[in-house]
Design a protein around this motif. Sequence first.
Motif, PDB file in Angstrom:
ATOM      1  N   VAL A  85      63.336  51.547  48.024  1.00 44.46           N
ATOM      2  CA  VAL A  85      62.966  52.921  48.397  1.00 44.46           C
ATOM      3  C   VAL A  85      64.053  53.543  49.272  1.00 44.46           C
ATOM      4  O   VAL A  85      64.385  54.725  49.122  1.00 44.46           O
ATOM      5  CB  VAL A  85      61.595  52.942  49.106  1.00 44.46           C
ATOM      6  N   PHE A  86      64.636  52.753  50.177  1.00 49.01           N
ATOM      7  CA  PHE A  86      65.701  53.276  51.038  1.00 49.01           C
ATOM      8  C   PHE A  86      66.862  53.819  50.202  1.00 49.01           C
ATOM      9  O   PHE A  86      67.355  54.920  50.445  1.00 49.01           O
ATOM     10  CB  PHE A  86      66.197  52.183  51.983  1.00 49.01           C
ATOM     11  N   TRP A  87      67.300  53.048  49.206  1.00 51.78           N
ATOM     12  CA  TRP A  87      68.426  53.509  48.375  1.00 51.78           C
ATOM     13  C   TRP A  87      68.020  54.703  47.529  1.00 51.78           C
ATOM     14  O   TRP A  87      68.844  55.585  47.261  1.00 51.78           O
ATOM     15  CB  TRP A  87      68.980  52.358  47.533  1.00 51.78           C
ATOM     16  N   GLN A  88      66.757  54.784  47.120  1.00 50.49           N
ATOM     17  CA  GLN A  88      66.272  55.971  46.404  1.00 50.49           C
ATOM     18  C   GLN A  88      66.313  57.200  47.314  1.00 50.49           C
ATOM     19  O   GLN A  88      66.643  58.300  46.869  1.00 50.49           O
ATOM     20  CB  GLN A  88      64.851  55.756  45.884  1.00 50.49           C
ATOM     21  N   ILE A  89      65.955  57.015  48.584  1.00 51.26           N
ATOM     22  CA  ILE A  89      66.013  58.115  49.549  1.00 51.26           C
ATOM     23  C   ILE A  89      67.444  58.642  49.657  1.00 51.26           C
ATOM     24  O   ILE A  89      67.686  59.848  49.573  1.00 51.26           O
ATOM     25  CB  ILE A  89      65.493  57.665  50.937  1.00 51.26           C
ATOM     26  N   LEU A  90      68.399  57.734  49.846  1.00 50.40           N
ATOM     27  CA  LEU A  90      69.799  58.165  49.984  1.00 50.40           C
ATOM     28  C   LEU A  90      70.309  58.854  48.723  1.00 50.40           C
ATOM     29  O   LEU A  90      71.010  59.871  48.803  1.00 50.40           O
ATOM     30  CB  LEU A  90      70.691  56.977  50.342  1.00 50.40           C
ATOM     31  N   GLN A  91      69.957  58.311  47.564  1.00 51.13           N
ATOM     32  CA  GLN A  91      70.404  58.917  46.299  1.00 51.13           C
ATOM     33  C   GLN A  91      69.794  60.299  46.114  1.00 51.13           C
ATOM     34  O   GLN A  91      70.482  61.250  45.741  1.00 51.13           O
ATOM     35  CB  GLN A  91      70.036  58.001  45.123  1.00 51.13           C
ATOM     36  N   THR A  92      68.499  60.430  46.373  1.00 56.18           N
ATOM     37  CA  THR A  92      67.822  61.726  46.247  1.00 56.18           C
ATOM     38  C   THR A  92      68.389  62.737  47.240  1.00 56.18           C
ATOM     39  O   THR A  92      68.617  63.908  46.898  1.00 56.18           O
ATOM     40  CB  THR A  92      66.300  61.565  46.460  1.00 56.18           C
ATOM     41  N   TYR A  93      68.629  62.295  48.449  1.00 52.26           N
ATOM     42  CA  TYR A  93      69.210  63.167  49.479  1.00 52.26           C
ATOM     43  C   TYR A  93      70.576  63.679  49.030  1.00 52.26           C
ATOM     44  O   TYR A  93      70.863  64.873  49.118  1.00 52.26           O
ATOM     45  CB  TYR A  93      69.309  62.382  50.786  1.00 52.26           C
ATOM     46  N   GLN A 102      71.799  63.833  45.903  1.00 48.64           N
ATOM     47  CA  GLN A 102      71.666  64.697  44.724  1.00 48.64           C
ATOM     48  C   GLN A 102      71.121  66.076  45.083  1.00 48.64           C
ATOM     49  O   GLN A 102      71.513  67.080  44.502  1.00 48.64           O
ATOM     50  CB  GLN A 102      70.765  64.032  43.680  1.00 48.64           C
ATOM     51  N   THR A 103      70.235  66.117  46.051  1.00 49.55           N
ATOM     52  CA  THR A 103      69.614  67.383  46.436  1.00 49.55           C
ATOM     53  C   THR A 103      70.545  68.264  47.267  1.00 49.55           C
ATOM     54  O   THR A 103      70.574  69.486  47.085  1.00 49.55           O
ATOM     55  CB  THR A 103      68.318  67.111  47.243  1.00 49.55           C
ATOM     56  N   PHE A 104      71.318  67.661  48.154  1.00 48.09           N
ATOM     57  CA  PHE A 104      72.059  68.461  49.124  1.00 48.09           C
ATOM     58  C   PHE A 104      73.579  68.348  49.042  1.00 48.09           C
ATOM     59  O   PHE A 104      74.266  68.901  49.908  1.00 48.09           O
ATOM     60  CB  PHE A 104      71.616  68.081  50.547  1.00 48.09           C
ATOM     61  N   HIS A 105      74.142  67.652  48.044  1.00 51.56           N
ATOM     62  CA  HIS A 105      75.603  67.520  48.031  1.00 51.56           C
ATOM     63  C   HIS A 105      76.254  68.901  47.998  1.00 51.56           C
ATOM     64  O   HIS A 105      75.738  69.835  47.402  1.00 51.56           O
ATOM     65  CB  HIS A 105      76.072  66.636  46.862  1.00 51.56           C
ATOM     66  N   ASN A 106      77.356  69.001  48.707  1.00 53.72           N
ATOM     67  CA  ASN A 106      78.112  70.258  48.857  1.00 53.72           C
ATOM     68  C   ASN A 106      77.307  71.343  49.543  1.00 53.72           C
ATOM     69  O   ASN A 106      77.572  72.535  49.365  1.00 53.72           O
ATOM     70  CB  ASN A 106      78.633  70.768  47.508  1.00 53.72           C
ATOM     71  N   GLY A 107      76.309  70.976  50.334  1.00 54.48           N
ATOM     72  CA  GLY A 107      75.500  71.965  51.033  1.00 54.48           C
ATOM     73  C   GLY A 107      75.376  71.630  52.509  1.00 54.48           C
ATOM     74  O   GLY A 107      75.923  70.639  52.991  1.00 54.48           O
ATOM     75  N   ASN A 108      74.674  72.461  53.226  1.00 47.25           N
ATOM     76  CA  ASN A 108      74.415  72.250  54.644  1.00 47.25           C
ATOM     77  C   ASN A 108      72.988  71.742  54.826  1.00 47.25           C
ATOM     78  O   ASN A 108      72.088  72.156  54.093  1.00 47.25           O
ATOM     79  CB  ASN A 108      74.590  73.563  55.421  1.00 47.25           C
ATOM     80  N   VAL A 109      72.804  70.866  55.793  1.00 48.27           N
ATOM     81  CA  VAL A 109      71.489  70.280  56.028  1.00 48.27           C
ATOM     82  C   VAL A 109      71.201  70.190  57.517  1.00 48.27           C
ATOM     83  O   VAL A 109      72.109  70.285  58.344  1.00 48.27           O
ATOM     84  CB  VAL A 109      71.380  68.864  55.415  1.00 48.27           C
ATOM     85  N   VAL A 110      69.946  69.975  57.815  1.00 46.71           N
ATOM     86  CA  VAL A 110      69.503  69.628  59.161  1.00 46.71           C
ATOM     87  C   VAL A 110      68.697  68.338  59.038  1.00 46.71           C
ATOM     88  O   VAL A 110      68.331  67.913  57.937  1.00 46.71           O
ATOM     89  CB  VAL A 110      68.659  70.755  59.815  1.00 46.71           C
ATOM     90  N   THR A 111      68.400  67.708  60.154  1.00 44.34           N
ATOM     91  CA  THR A 111      67.711  66.424  60.152  1.00 44.34           C
ATOM     92  C   THR A 111      66.378  66.503  59.420  1.00 44.34           C
ATOM     93  O   THR A 111      65.992  65.569  58.717  1.00 44.34           O
ATOM     94  CB  THR A 111      67.512  65.930  61.597  1.00 44.34           C
ATOM     95  N   ASP A 112      65.660  67.612  59.563  1.00 45.07           N
ATOM     96  CA  ASP A 112      64.368  67.749  58.882  1.00 45.07           C
ATOM     97  C   ASP A 112      64.510  67.670  57.362  1.00 45.07           C
ATOM     98  O   ASP A 112      63.582  67.241  56.675  1.00 45.07           O
ATOM     99  CB  ASP A 112      63.665  69.045  59.274  1.00 45.07           C
ATOM    100  N   ASP A 113      65.663  68.086  56.812  1.00 42.25           N
ATOM    101  CA  ASP A 113      65.881  67.953  55.374  1.00 42.25           C
ATOM    102  C   ASP A 113      65.880  66.483  54.961  1.00 42.25           C
ATOM    103  O   ASP A 113      65.288  66.107  53.953  1.00 42.25           O
ATOM    104  CB  ASP A 113      67.207  68.610  54.956  1.00 42.25           C
ATOM    105  N   PHE A 114      66.544  65.655  55.761  1.00 44.74           N
ATOM    106  CA  PHE A 114      66.562  64.214  55.468  1.00 44.74           C
ATOM    107  C   PHE A 114      65.169  63.612  55.640  1.00 44.74           C
ATOM    108  O   PHE A 114      64.716  62.831  54.802  1.00 44.74           O
ATOM    109  CB  PHE A 114      67.574  63.484  56.361  1.00 44.74           C
ATOM    110  N   GLU A 150      60.227  61.222  53.426  1.00 47.80           N
ATOM    111  CA  GLU A 150      58.770  61.217  53.281  1.00 47.80           C
ATOM    112  C   GLU A 150      58.363  61.385  51.816  1.00 47.80           C
ATOM    113  O   GLU A 150      57.454  60.710  51.338  1.00 47.80           O
ATOM    114  CB  GLU A 150      58.141  62.315  54.125  1.00 47.80           C
ATOM    115  N   GLN A 151      59.046  62.270  51.121  1.00 45.62           N
ATOM    116  CA  GLN A 151      58.730  62.540  49.713  1.00 45.62           C
ATOM    117  C   GLN A 151      58.944  61.283  48.868  1.00 45.62           C
ATOM    118  O   GLN A 151      58.079  60.891  48.086  1.00 45.62           O
ATOM    119  CB  GLN A 151      59.610  63.676  49.210  1.00 45.62           C
ATOM    120  N   VAL A 152      60.078  60.629  49.029  1.00 42.32           N
ATOM    121  CA  VAL A 152      60.405  59.469  48.206  1.00 42.32           C
ATOM    122  C   VAL A 152      59.562  58.254  48.589  1.00 42.32           C
ATOM    123  O   VAL A 152      59.073  57.525  47.721  1.00 42.32           O
ATOM    124  CB  VAL A 152      61.914  59.140  48.298  1.00 42.32           C
ATOM    125  N   SER A 153      59.354  58.038  49.884  1.00 43.20           N
ATOM    126  CA  SER A 153      58.621  56.845  50.328  1.00 43.20           C
ATOM    127  C   SER A 153      57.108  57.010  50.245  1.00 43.20           C
ATOM    128  O   SER A 153      56.385  56.021  50.183  1.00 43.20           O
ATOM    129  CB  SER A 153      59.001  56.502  51.771  1.00 43.20           C
TER     130      SER A 153
END
Length: 166
Positions: free
Chosen positions: A26-34, A36-48, A53-56
């Motif tokens: 699940v941890f690696w799925q979280i990182l992969q989803t994160y 894929q969702t936000f590459h080349n974009g800006n994020v804040v901690t709540d996005d992660f 939460e969504q993946v786990s």
Amino acid sequence: ETFAPPVYEKGASVLQMLRLKVGDEVFWQILQTYFQTFHNGNVVTDDFKNIAEQVSGLDLEQFFQQWIFQPGLPSLKYAIFNDGDNNQFEIVSKTISNSDTDFYLDFPISLNTTTEQDSFLVQTNPDEWSSYQNSYTGGIISFVVDPHNWVFTIHNYNIKPEISYA
């Protein structure tokens, strides 16, 4: 305090503790989803946090509050009671904090006996002594608390009970 260990070690430690909490797959799925969702974009901690939460499927509000948004670091107090006659043990534990933050921890224990090797997570909190009980086969060779240092604590106190009056 700018260059204190929490500044450099805490981020990586929080990721390791998240990995411990949700499991490797699940941890690696979280990182992969994160990614894929936000590459080349800006994020804040709540996005992660939201992706985690969504993946786990877990509510990680307390986890992120205590490790990211609030100050302090915990220490762990624990005692291990071994009933060798009945092949059972009990671990009692509690967290203490160097700040007003309440820390709820999942900490790993490694158990080695003459016939098996096992590991398990013990959940503890600051409110009361938590108890974890289990049984085993064979004679106990060793208990190791947090064998890979995945939980970011100031200190782990192994309380050795003494009988002072009988």
